[in-house]
Design a protein around this motif. Structure first.
Motif, PDB file in Angstrom:
ATOM      1  N   TYR A  59      -1.625   1.133  10.825  1.00  0.00           N
ATOM      2  CA  TYR A  59      -2.952   1.559  10.356  1.00  0.00           C
ATOM      3  C   TYR A  59      -4.005   0.682  11.007  1.00  0.00           C
ATOM      4  O   TYR A  59      -3.896  -0.547  10.982  1.00  0.00           O
ATOM      5  CB  TYR A  59      -3.041   1.434   8.835  1.00  0.00           C
ATOM      6  CG  TYR A  59      -4.403   1.769   8.289  1.00  0.00           C
ATOM      7  CD1 TYR A  59      -4.808   3.095   8.176  1.00  0.00           C
ATOM      8  CD2 TYR A  59      -5.285   0.771   7.900  1.00  0.00           C
ATOM      9  CE1 TYR A  59      -6.067   3.414   7.676  1.00  0.00           C
ATOM     10  CE2 TYR A  59      -6.534   1.078   7.404  1.00  0.00           C
ATOM     11  CZ  TYR A  59      -6.923   2.396   7.298  1.00  0.00           C
ATOM     12  OH  TYR A  59      -8.167   2.714   6.813  1.00  0.00           O
TER      13      TYR A  59
ATOM     14  N   SER B  47      -3.029   3.598   2.300  1.00  0.00           N
ATOM     15  CA  SER B  47      -1.982   4.261   1.507  1.00  0.00           C
ATOM     16  C   SER B  47      -1.706   5.670   2.020  1.00  0.00           C
ATOM     17  O   SER B  47      -0.575   6.143   1.973  1.00  0.00           O
ATOM     18  CB  SER B  47      -2.376   4.323   0.033  1.00  0.00           C
ATOM     19  OG  SER B  47      -2.517   3.035  -0.495  1.00  0.00           O
ATOM     20  N   ASP B  48      -2.761   6.339   2.496  1.00  0.00           N
ATOM     21  CA  ASP B  48      -2.600   7.684   3.049  1.00  0.00           C
ATOM     22  C   ASP B  48      -1.754   7.657   4.317  1.00  0.00           C
ATOM     23  O   ASP B  48      -1.046   8.608   4.626  1.00  0.00           O
ATOM     24  CB  ASP B  48      -3.957   8.314   3.358  1.00  0.00           C
ATOM     25  CG  ASP B  48      -4.835   8.458   2.128  1.00  0.00           C
ATOM     26  OD1 ASP B  48      -4.290   8.561   1.015  1.00  0.00           O
ATOM     27  OD2 ASP B  48      -6.077   8.444   2.292  1.00  0.00           O
TER      28      ASP B  48
ATOM     29  N   GLY C  55     -10.554   5.516  10.125  1.00  0.00           N
ATOM     30  CA  GLY C  55      -9.207   5.164   9.662  1.00  0.00           C
ATOM     31  C   GLY C  55      -8.158   5.866  10.497  1.00  0.00           C
ATOM     32  O   GLY C  55      -7.974   7.074  10.400  1.00  0.00           O
TER      33      GLY C  55
ATOM     34  N   TYR D 240       0.850  -1.186   0.000  1.00  0.00           N
ATOM     35  CA  TYR D 240       0.000   0.000   0.000  1.00  0.00           C
ATOM     36  C   TYR D 240       0.883   1.232   0.000  1.00  0.00           C
ATOM     37  O   TYR D 240       1.787   1.335   0.827  1.00  0.00           O
ATOM     38  CB  TYR D 240      -0.921   0.024   1.235  1.00  0.00           C
ATOM     39  CG  TYR D 240      -1.798  -1.190   1.346  1.00  0.00           C
ATOM     40  CD1 TYR D 240      -2.978  -1.274   0.620  1.00  0.00           C
ATOM     41  CD2 TYR D 240      -1.429  -2.253   2.159  1.00  0.00           C
ATOM     42  CE1 TYR D 240      -3.779  -2.401   0.705  1.00  0.00           C
ATOM     43  CE2 TYR D 240      -2.227  -3.377   2.248  1.00  0.00           C
ATOM     44  CZ  TYR D 240      -3.401  -3.448   1.522  1.00  0.00           C
ATOM     45  OH  TYR D 240      -4.191  -4.561   1.612  1.00  0.00           O
TER      46      TYR D 240
ATOM     47  N   GLY E 254      -7.956   8.473   5.181  1.00  0.00           N
ATOM     48  CA  GLY E 254      -9.026   7.828   4.429  1.00  0.00           C
ATOM     49  C   GLY E 254      -8.703   6.414   3.984  1.00  0.00           C
ATOM     50  O   GLY E 254      -9.602   5.612   3.764  1.00  0.00           O
ATOM     51  N   HIS E 255      -7.415   6.092   3.842  1.00  0.00           N
ATOM     52  CA  HIS E 255      -7.013   4.786   3.315  1.00  0.00           C
ATOM     53  C   HIS E 255      -5.639   4.436   3.858  1.00  0.00           C
ATOM     54  O   HIS E 255      -4.854   5.324   4.221  1.00  0.00           O
ATOM     55  CB  HIS E 255      -6.990   4.828   1.776  1.00  0.00           C
ATOM     56  CG  HIS E 255      -6.783   3.514   1.140  1.00  0.00           C
ATOM     57  ND1 HIS E 255      -5.534   3.043   0.799  1.00  0.00           N
ATOM     58  CD2 HIS E 255      -7.660   2.549   0.781  1.00  0.00           C
ATOM     59  CE1 HIS E 255      -5.656   1.840   0.261  1.00  0.00           C
ATOM     60  NE2 HIS E 255      -6.938   1.517   0.236  1.00  0.00           N
TER      61      HIS E 255
ATOM     62  N   ARG F 264      -8.072   0.060  10.915  1.00  0.00           N
ATOM     63  CA  ARG F 264      -9.294   0.338  10.163  1.00  0.00           C
ATOM     64  C   ARG F 264     -10.445   0.537  11.134  1.00  0.00           C
ATOM     65  O   ARG F 264     -11.088  -0.409  11.558  1.00  0.00           O
ATOM     66  CB  ARG F 264      -9.580  -0.819   9.216  1.00  0.00           C
ATOM     67  CG  ARG F 264     -10.490  -0.431   8.111  1.00  0.00           C
ATOM     68  CD  ARG F 264     -10.221  -1.326   6.955  1.00  0.00           C
ATOM     69  NE  ARG F 264     -11.414  -2.047   6.577  1.00  0.00           N
ATOM     70  CZ  ARG F 264     -11.409  -3.062   5.765  1.00  0.00           C
ATOM     71  NH1 ARG F 264     -10.285  -3.520   5.298  1.00  0.00           N
ATOM     72  NH2 ARG F 264     -12.517  -3.650   5.439  1.00  0.00           N
TER      73      ARG F 264
END
Length: 137
Positions: A88, A71-72, A94, A38, A68-69, A90
């Motif tokens: 991260y 990857s962010d 996030g 990611y 938001g994700h 979820r």
């Protein structure tokens, strides 16, 4: 005569080698299962933590950021030169936890590791090989 700064530099290098592989090959955790790629980084299942291998002192994440994700989350770390790795989680919004791998209070490097179990629903990635070091891409 060996100076204190050269001893400290050698200790930082030794901790870095223990915690990560070469930055050119990407930084990996040998025992944690990979969760996927990611944002250009390999994320592993588990929660990252920081520990001074010499004193046993542990530190929490430096900060938590809403993203938001996944990857962010990697991008948040790339944008912060003091960030070495991320976890991260979820959640409904996030949550991205950032880690320095460095104790700002004592000036000592911290080893980064991932705790993994089936109950932990987080993924973590090393973004830099060491504090303010090269990226792991």
């Amino acid at each position: 005569m060996i100076s204190l700064s050269s001893i400290r530099s050698a200790a930082v290098l030794a901790l870095t080698l223990l915690a990560t592989q070469s930055a050119t090959a990407g930084c990996a955790f040998s025992k944690a299962p990979a969760a996927g790629e990611y944002g250009g980084f390999t994320f592993y299942r588990g929660l990252m933590h920081q520990k001074d291998p010499e004193t046993g002192k542990t530190l929490d994440a430096n900060r938590a950021v809403t993203v938001g994700h996944i990857s962010d989350c990697a991008q948040v770390c790339l944008n912060d030169p003091a960030c070495t790795g991320v976890t991260y989680r979820r959640t409904t919004v996030g949550q991205c936890l950032t880690y320095a791998g460095y104790d700002f209070e004592t000036g000592r490097p911290m080893g980064l590791a991932i705790s993994y179990s089936s109950e932990i629903k987080a993924t973590s990635a090393l973004v830099r090989a060491w504090f303010q070091g090269p990226t792991c891409q």
